[in-house]
Write a protein that holds these residues in place. Structure first.
Motif, PDB file in Angstrom:
ATOM      1  N   PRO A  81      35.207 -42.457  -7.393  1.00  0.00           N
ATOM      2  CA  PRO A  81      34.775 -41.077  -7.160  1.00  0.00           C
ATOM      3  C   PRO A  81      35.865 -40.263  -6.458  1.00  0.00           C
ATOM      4  O   PRO A  81      36.692 -40.802  -5.720  1.00  0.00           O
ATOM      5  N   VAL A  82      35.861 -38.969  -6.701  1.00  0.00           N
ATOM      6  CA  VAL A  82      36.846 -38.066  -6.115  1.00  0.00           C
ATOM      7  C   VAL A  82      36.144 -37.022  -5.262  1.00  0.00           C
ATOM      8  O   VAL A  82      35.144 -36.422  -5.682  1.00  0.00           O
ATOM      9  N   GLU A  83      36.636 -36.800  -4.057  1.00  0.00           N
ATOM     10  CA  GLU A  83      36.127 -35.745  -3.189  1.00  0.00           C
ATOM     11  C   GLU A  83      37.138 -34.609  -3.137  1.00  0.00           C
ATOM     12  O   GLU A  83      38.317 -34.824  -2.900  1.00  0.00           O
ATOM     13  N   ALA A  84      36.650 -33.395  -3.392  1.00  0.00           N
ATOM     14  CA  ALA A  84      37.484 -32.196  -3.324  1.00  0.00           C
ATOM     15  C   ALA A  84      36.694 -31.139  -2.575  1.00  0.00           C
ATOM     16  O   ALA A  84      35.857 -30.446  -3.143  1.00  0.00           O
ATOM     17  N   GLY A  85      36.950 -31.047  -1.272  1.00  0.00           N
ATOM     18  CA  GLY A  85      36.138 -30.154  -0.459  1.00  0.00           C
ATOM     19  C   GLY A  85      34.684 -30.591  -0.498  1.00  0.00           C
ATOM     20  O   GLY A  85      34.358 -31.761  -0.278  1.00  0.00           O
ATOM     21  N   ARG A  86      33.800 -29.669  -0.855  1.00  0.00           N
ATOM     22  CA  ARG A  86      32.366 -29.985  -0.920  1.00  0.00           C
ATOM     23  C   ARG A  86      31.980 -30.741  -2.185  1.00  0.00           C
ATOM     24  O   ARG A  86      30.845 -31.200  -2.316  1.00  0.00           O
ATOM     25  N   PHE A  87      32.897 -30.850  -3.145  1.00  0.00           N
ATOM     26  CA  PHE A  87      32.580 -31.417  -4.453  1.00  0.00           C
ATOM     27  C   PHE A  87      32.837 -32.925  -4.487  1.00  0.00           C
ATOM     28  O   PHE A  87      33.813 -33.416  -3.917  1.00  0.00           O
ATOM     29  N   PHE A  88      31.958 -33.627  -5.195  1.00  0.00           N
ATOM     30  CA  PHE A  88      32.049 -35.077  -5.348  1.00  0.00           C
ATOM     31  C   PHE A  88      31.935 -35.371  -6.837  1.00  0.00           C
ATOM     32  O   PHE A  88      30.880 -35.190  -7.444  1.00  0.00           O
ATOM     33  N   VAL A  89      33.055 -35.773  -7.451  1.00  0.00           N
ATOM     34  CA  VAL A  89      33.108 -36.025  -8.892  1.00  0.00           C
ATOM     35  C   VAL A  89      32.991 -37.531  -9.110  1.00  0.00           C
ATOM     36  O   VAL A  89      33.764 -38.306  -8.553  1.00  0.00           O
ATOM     37  N   TYR A  90      32.045 -37.937  -9.958  1.00  0.00           N
ATOM     38  CA  TYR A  90      31.757 -39.366 -10.086  1.00  0.00           C
ATOM     39  C   TYR A  90      31.242 -39.679 -11.485  1.00  0.00           C
ATOM     40  O   TYR A  90      30.830 -38.801 -12.253  1.00  0.00           O
ATOM     41  N   GLY A  91      31.270 -40.960 -11.844  1.00  0.00           N
ATOM     42  CA  GLY A  91      30.646 -41.453 -13.059  1.00  0.00           C
ATOM     43  C   GLY A  91      29.286 -42.041 -12.733  1.00  0.00           C
ATOM     44  O   GLY A  91      28.989 -42.359 -11.574  1.00  0.00           O
ATOM     45  N   SER A  92      28.454 -42.210 -13.746  1.00  0.00           N
ATOM     46  CA  SER A  92      27.091 -42.702 -13.504  1.00  0.00           C
ATOM     47  C   SER A  92      27.088 -44.085 -12.856  1.00  0.00           C
ATOM     48  O   SER A  92      26.145 -44.440 -12.141  1.00  0.00           O
ATOM     49  N   HIS A  93      28.167 -44.871 -13.087  1.00  0.00           N
ATOM     50  CA  HIS A  93      28.255 -46.199 -12.483  1.00  0.00           C
ATOM     51  C   HIS A  93      28.428 -46.122 -10.971  1.00  0.00           C
ATOM     52  O   HIS A  93      28.260 -47.125 -10.275  1.00  0.00           O
ATOM     53  N   ASP A  94      28.753 -44.941 -10.449  1.00  0.00           N
ATOM     54  CA  ASP A  94      28.903 -44.758  -9.001  1.00  0.00           C
ATOM     55  C   ASP A  94      27.829 -43.831  -8.432  1.00  0.00           C
ATOM     56  O   ASP A  94      28.015 -43.229  -7.367  1.00  0.00           O
TER      57      ASP A  94
END
Length: 290
Positions: free
Chosen positions: A92-105
């Motif tokens: 997963p990637v955190e960019a400020g308030r955003f959390f980008v992830y795949g369903s496996h995470d």
């Protein structure tokens, strides 16, 4: 079962696409052909074919010679579950308030974030690349400074992760466009997966050339995470569709390309507000003040 790749480079978009089309007529037939601009400012394009059986080396050599391309490099790849591999590699990637992830995470999503689900099978634009991460950081920074986007568009949207980020934090519908039909389908699938149907509208368009974009202008925020050449070509059109005091978040730029883009946009009345470099890549935040 092993698979095979055949890769080459040559100069010029038209020649690259012509070579890609010619490869589709080979025997054995490739399962897919890709044509990509090399993102280093060299003007080179990469053309690659993917085969389930060993490709015809003689036919490839003749194609390369006819198109003035470099000799094809042919490689045999072991059988690999690429989606599973990507899932292992893409944390997963955190960019400020955003959390980008795949369903496996999905079990790792924090309670106090704006989640953005991008599946591993749709890995382009997951937030791991310095350009996408820089754009999400820029969006978060503008929002923290009190900016509210009411008319927002994401040009060259890819997975639509930037459009979805804007839709997560602001109430108005966000537009997302891409010149590639497959990318638009991917964007729509991601919008559905993130429960943002009706909040992000995805259309197929070259630049701003679409009735939905014309009707929505002027925009107070434009994303364009593409490449230097298209960004420079878009400058006059962008000046025409941006609202006074509106922002543009631009990326897809190597560090050494950023100053030229800044100069071009300044001539259209869109000036540098902030810049951020991540690795070799730079993200620009520009503002139109007239």
């Amino acid at each position: 079962m092993p698979t095979f790749t055949a890769l080459t480079t040559l100069t010029g978009r038209d020649a690259a696409y012509k070579l890609g089309e010619a490869m589709e007529d080979l025997t054995p037939e490739p399962t897919g052909v890709g044509v990509f601009e090399v993102e280093d400012g060299s003007g080179l394009w990469e053309v690659g074919g993917y085969f389930e059986a060993a490709p015809d080396e003689t036919a490839l050599a003749l194609l390369a010679a006819a198109m003035d391309a470099k000799s094809f490099v042919i490689s045999e790849l072991p059988e690999t579950d690429w989606v599973a591999h990507v899932r292992r590699e893409l944390a997963p990637v955190e960019a400020g308030r955003f959390f980008v992830y795949g369903s496996h995470d999905a079990d790792k999503v924090p309670a106090d974030c704006e989640p953005l689900l991008i599946e591993a099978a749709m890995a382009f634009g997951t937030g791991h690349h310095g350009t996408t991460l820089g754009c999400l950081n820029a969006l978060d920074r503008l929002a923290k400074d009190g900016f509210v986007g009411r008319r927002v568009v994401d040009i060259g949207c890819g997975t639509a992760v930037l459009a979805m980020g804007a839709a997560r934090i602001w109430a108005d519908t966000v537009l997302a466009s891409d010149i590639d039909e497959v990318a638009v389908d991917v964007a729509r699938a991601n919008v559905l997966a993130n429960d943002l149907e009706g909040r992000v509208t995805c259309v197929e368009a070259a630049g701003f050339d679409h009735p939905a974009l014309a009707d929505a202008a002027p925009f107070d925020l434009v994303f364009a995470n593409i490449l230097k050449g298209p960004l420079i070509a878009l400058a006059p059109d962008m000046a025409g569709v941006m609202a006074s005091e509106g922002y543009a978040i631009l990326s897809g730029l190597l560090k050494e390309q950023a100053d030229e883009v800044i100069e071009v946009y300044a001539r259209s009345g869109i000036n540098l507000h902030h810049r951020e470099s991540i690795g070799d890549w730079t993200t620009l935040v520009l503002r139109k003040m007239n």
